[in-house]
Design a protein around this motif. Structure first.
Motif, short mmCIF file in Angstrom:
data_model
loop_
_atom_site.label_atom_id
_atom_site.label_comp_id
_atom_site.label_asym_id
_atom_site.label_seq_id
_atom_site.Cartn_x
_atom_site.Cartn_y
_atom_site.Cartn_z
N TYR A 10 -3.50 7.56 10.17
CA TYR A 10 -2.12 8.02 10.03
C TYR A 10 -1.29 7.51 11.20
O TYR A 10 -1.78 7.36 12.32
N THR A 29 1.12 9.87 5.72
CA THR A 29 0.26 9.31 4.69
C THR A 29 -0.70 8.28 5.25
O THR A 29 -0.41 7.60 6.22
N HIS A 41 0.93 2.94 4.90
CA HIS A 41 1.57 4.25 5.07
C HIS A 41 2.74 4.36 4.09
O HIS A 41 3.90 4.29 4.48
N THR A 122 -2.01 8.66 -2.26
CA THR A 122 -2.59 8.47 -0.94
C THR A 122 -3.09 9.81 -0.43
O THR A 122 -2.92 10.85 -1.08
N VAL A 124 -2.79 12.79 2.58
CA VAL A 124 -1.82 13.30 3.54
C VAL A 124 -2.55 14.10 4.61
O VAL A 124 -3.51 14.82 4.32
N VAL A 147 7.42 12.91 2.75
CA VAL A 147 6.06 12.49 2.46
C VAL A 147 5.98 10.99 2.76
O VAL A 147 6.47 10.17 2.00
N GLY A 148 5.38 10.67 3.90
CA GLY A 148 5.35 9.29 4.35
C GLY A 148 6.21 9.12 5.58
O GLY A 148 7.08 9.95 5.87
#
Length: 496
Positions: A10, A29, A41, A122, A124, A147-148
């Motif tokens: 990450y 991600t 990512h 993906t 998390v 998210v990401g």
């Protein structure tokens, strides 16, 4: 137990922060697939959550399952949840370390506000500091979800600063696949209001109180609709739903204050055997679902629901065709896929079953539909290392399968003999094409956990023979008085 090590990288730890009175939930991600290919990512969403507290507790419930073992609790279990962006919703999935509980939080379009949702799958990062921060979240202050990585993280990070290496057992991957296939056979069995749902779930024990049910389901707890609620029973009366190991629903306690209803999904259970079931708590703009295996000591990985699909070359070819037509749909329309692929709906469903074994589709009982996702693991090896499938192929390759060719004098169900070690087993085809066997597996489960390796090898032999045998004409047909033939079959479907 066969396993590998899954490396997750990450850009930085996931965190819950506050800026200007607005909470920011940043979920980082790891590598995953998107419509443009694999990304280190990927970013799937940046916007607001309509119900921040409910979403936070739903995410914690999914993380609870990922970190839990409901059987052999002393062993370690922890794998970051999987997130799939389907263009209009986010799905967070996890599987317990014992392979007996599958959890999914669906954040629906009405639960997301202010931004487009991407496409892809993906892992998390859900770390302990984040879990503590989510647990303390209170009030109805706006909560921004990302998210990401944001653009700043992408441009200022030279490399991953958070790395996790976790064991990834093959049976965990097989369980993920089996749960999807089994759930596809579920129907809605009961629905409770919010008040009745809370009342019922709070009466369930939080510690193990049931014994292993065994093949016949003895010792299992069942529930049956009774007015506006569910009534526990020790017998699988008509309309009852199996609740094996009720303590495995503990994660639902996280979201009870936000529940709007409870729905229970399960299969028909005419023989009274313990079965899997799915328990769904509906929340504002979300659904949290826990799917339980038939027994606490019995993970999904050994259920055998995918074996028939894995054993057919036709399903493999159909799956290759259907896979190129998928485009991260949150709801896969089987009829539309049939029209686009030129396959029958039945063959499309078989292809989706096969894709489910590779982690490429999931199943949502609430929508009664598959959805496209690509698990960020080498899920294909779960098929290659499936013990019964591997054993069946070995029997076939060794010429251990002998198909009995019926004649006019011996007309009846098809039979076969399978040599396994020093023993010989008789496999017989009953009405509806079900294969029974004289082995101990069949005696114990009667087909409830999929075919045994002997029946699976016979099924493969029949298909191979049908694919290679020339058309029989009247001139070449065997005489009515000829004795029944015993034909050994190889893996290629050729006699020898």
């Amino acid at each position: 137990m066969s396993r590998s090590v899954q490396a997750l990288a990450y850009a930085r730890p996931s965190a819950l922060t506050t800026e200007g009175g607005t909470g920011l939930l940043g979920l980082e991600t790891s590598g995953g697939l998107t419509p443009v290919g694999r990304e280190a990512h990927p970013q799937f969403f940046a916007g607001f959550l309509s119900s921040p507290q409910a979403a936070a507790r739903g995410l914690l419930a999914v993380a609870d399952v990922a970190a839990a073992r409901y059987y052999q609790r002393t062993l370690r279990a922890s794998l970051d949840p999987v997130v799939t962006a389907g263009g209009d919703r986010l799905r967070f999935e996890s599987f317990s370390g014992c392979c007996g509980v599958y959890a999914r939080l669906d954040v629906l379009p009405e639960g997301l506000d202010g931004a487009d949702t991407g496409h892809g799958t993906t892992n998390v990062d859900v770390n302990n500091p984040l879990r503590e921060a989510l647990s303390r979240l209170s009030g109805d202050e706006p909560l921004h979800l990302r998210v990401g990585p944001d653009e700043l993280a992408v441009t200022t990070t030279d490399g991953p600063v958070v790395e996790k290496k976790v064991p990834l057992p093959d049976r965990w991957l097989r369980g993920f696949a089996e749960a999807q296939v089994i759930t596809a056979g579920f129907d809605l069995r009961a629905e409770l209001s919010a008040a009745e749902a809370v009342r019922f779930l709070r009466t369930l024990p939080r510690t193990t109180t049931t014994t292993s049910a065994g093949a016949g389901g003895r010792g299992s707890l069942w529930v049956v609709p009774a007015g506006r609620t569910l009534r526990p029973t020790t017998r699988p009366v008509p309309g009852a739903v199996c609740l094996p190991g009720p303590e495995r629903l503990t994660a639902l306690q996280r979201v009870l204050r936000h529940a709007t209803a409870l729905r229970v999904y399960g299969p028909a259970a005419p023989d009274g055997a313990a079965t899997a079931a799915a328990w769904e708590v509906t929340l504002p703009g979300m659904r949290l679902t826990l799917t339980l295996s038939p027994e606490p000591s019995r993970g999904f990985s050994g259920e055998g629901a995918v074996l028939e699909a894995l054993a057919t070359d036709e399903a493999a070819a159909d799956a290759d065709l259907v896979s190129v037509l998928l485009s991260w749909e949150p709801r896969i329309d089987t009829a539309d896929l049939a029209a686009r692929s030129g396959l029958s709906p039945q063959r499309v469903r078989g292809a989706l079953t096969r894709l489910g074994t590779a982690g490429r589709v999931g199943y949502d009982a609430a929508d009664a539909a598959y959805f496209h996702r690509e698990l960020p693991y080498d899920a294909g090896r779960a098929e290659a290392r499936n013990p019964r499938l591997t054993a069946a192929r070995a029997l076939l390759a060794d010429g251990a399968v002998h198909l009995h060719t019926p004649t006019a004098a011996t007309a009846g169900p098809r039979t076969a003999t399978v040599r396994s070690g020093e023993r010989h087993y008789q496999v017989r085809e009953a009405a509806g094409g079900v294969l029974s066997c004289t082995c101990q597996w069949w005696a114990d489960y009667r087909g409830r956990r999929g075919p045994c390796k002997h029946a699976l090898a016979v099924r493969m032999a029949h298909r191979g023979q049908a694919a290679t045998a020339p058309t029989t004409t009247a001139a070449t047909a065997p005489a009515a008085t000829a004795p029944a033939a015993t034909t050994p079959v190889t893996a290629a479907g050729e006699t020898r």
